[in-house]
Motif scaffolding. Sequence first.
Motif: not given
Lengths: 262, 263
Positions: B78, B171, B173
């Motif tokens: 991350y 994104r 995720y």
Amino acid sequence: MYYFRVIKLYIKYSIRIKLNYKTDFYIEMISYLIQLLMSLLFFEVIFLRRSSLLGWSVDQIQILVATSFVINILYDSIFLESVSKISRLIKNGYLDQYLLYPYKYFFHLSVNKIDILRLTSLLPAIILIIISVNNLEMKISYTAIISYLVFILLAVVIKFSFTIIVSFTAIYLVQNMAVKYFFNSLFTPLSYPIQILSKSKLFFPVLVIGVSLSNIPVNSILNYQKILTSSSILFIIASILIFIFSMIFVKFSLKYYNSGGE
Amino acid sequence: MSNKYLVISQKKIKQTFIYRVNLIFTFLGNFISFLPIILIFLTLGFNQYIGNYSGNDLVIYYIAAFVVSSLTYPNIRYEIVNDIHSGNLSNILILPFNYNIYIIIETLISNLIFMITTLVFTSILFAINYINLSMISLGNFLFFMLFLLFGTSLSIILGSLFSITAFWTERVYGFAEFLEYVIPLAMGAILPLSLFPDIIKNILLYLPFSYLSYIPVNIMLGKFSIDEILLHLYLLLTWNLILLALYSYLWRRGLKVYRGIGG
């Protein structure tokens, strides 16, 4: 009446928000489905090579796995999003808003992000339970079904109580992310048979919570002739005590809350 | 290693130990998540067989897979994702060190610390359950270490590859969540791949993920012949080279589309 009105409002807003992010909603549903399939896969592959596992047949294990999903999804739908942000509210001082509410702050804190549409993810698990019960060719009484549902609700209450206690540790700890992660892991053994506890005297305290949460409800339909066993009575008492303890803990912790942040 | 990378390493070690309570709780969380699987096979008994694995084999398999994957799990980094999305990458790229070496050092140190913690705690399981380790020969153990070395490099490349998808997506995720379910399955962390039906087993066996846990652990358990070990070593090195080349290509392409907004 007030509580119903507020819940209705929370549900209305949650549906509105959810429908604005339809892709996230579909991803969430698929993600639950994959989780269910992955949990089943482990047992299904074992059952390709064995007819029973620790006294459980494939259909009984499917009921257990599906029940653990029902408990998780119910918890996630009603409480997850509200409870998971409590630590952040404490850290940045926004908890004040809730403490100033004219009615019970505990209620608002617990359900303000209720996500009713998530309940649609229950469908595959419910279908699996119905098919597996059907395969077992059991005649289950209404009492067994009702007690199964009651035990599931108590399991959700236990999970909620633990999570709210852990969330409020943010008042005492600078960083409680890892503690939250650890307590979440206590609920991982949900889809495993209770027999594993016999080989885990050393780890019994950390496993017993997760294992009983799903095994007690399932036991009430698989052994429907004997619903009220000593462990199920203990389960009922434990869930009430843990819930009361969580409320006392929250009240006590708030004495040390100093509205830091903004 | 030049001095600047040594400083980065020291900084990372210090940083990890500042939050040592977090480290222990994270480890305990992982440990409890995987404990029920081991307990199933311990309860079944060491003499019970599932496929060509005895109960004893399966207990060792899962404990070893848990330790190995704490080093070789290809996590999305991350730091990379945030650096790309926040535009901070622009500031880092002008610093006098190689960003990719920096990420390798960071990943390696945090994974190594996590693996050592895992090894210490899991040895308790071996001790209290009198698990028989006599099937592990020195030769197989040395091959295991060799596979672990190249498996670790493969996992860092894979993790970095997943992370730089941030150049093209807003994104990551959803993608990360998908990987969270698929990778453990493909690594053989949920079940040994040989227990799957043949068609699934044969596909998963030759994907890079099997080299992150299933193959090294089975080499240690003596489940592969020397010919099979050499074939897999060749494939492991090939995967390393292919994915490294792919990573270098995508990194360069990514930098071209990177706009540095917010940095």
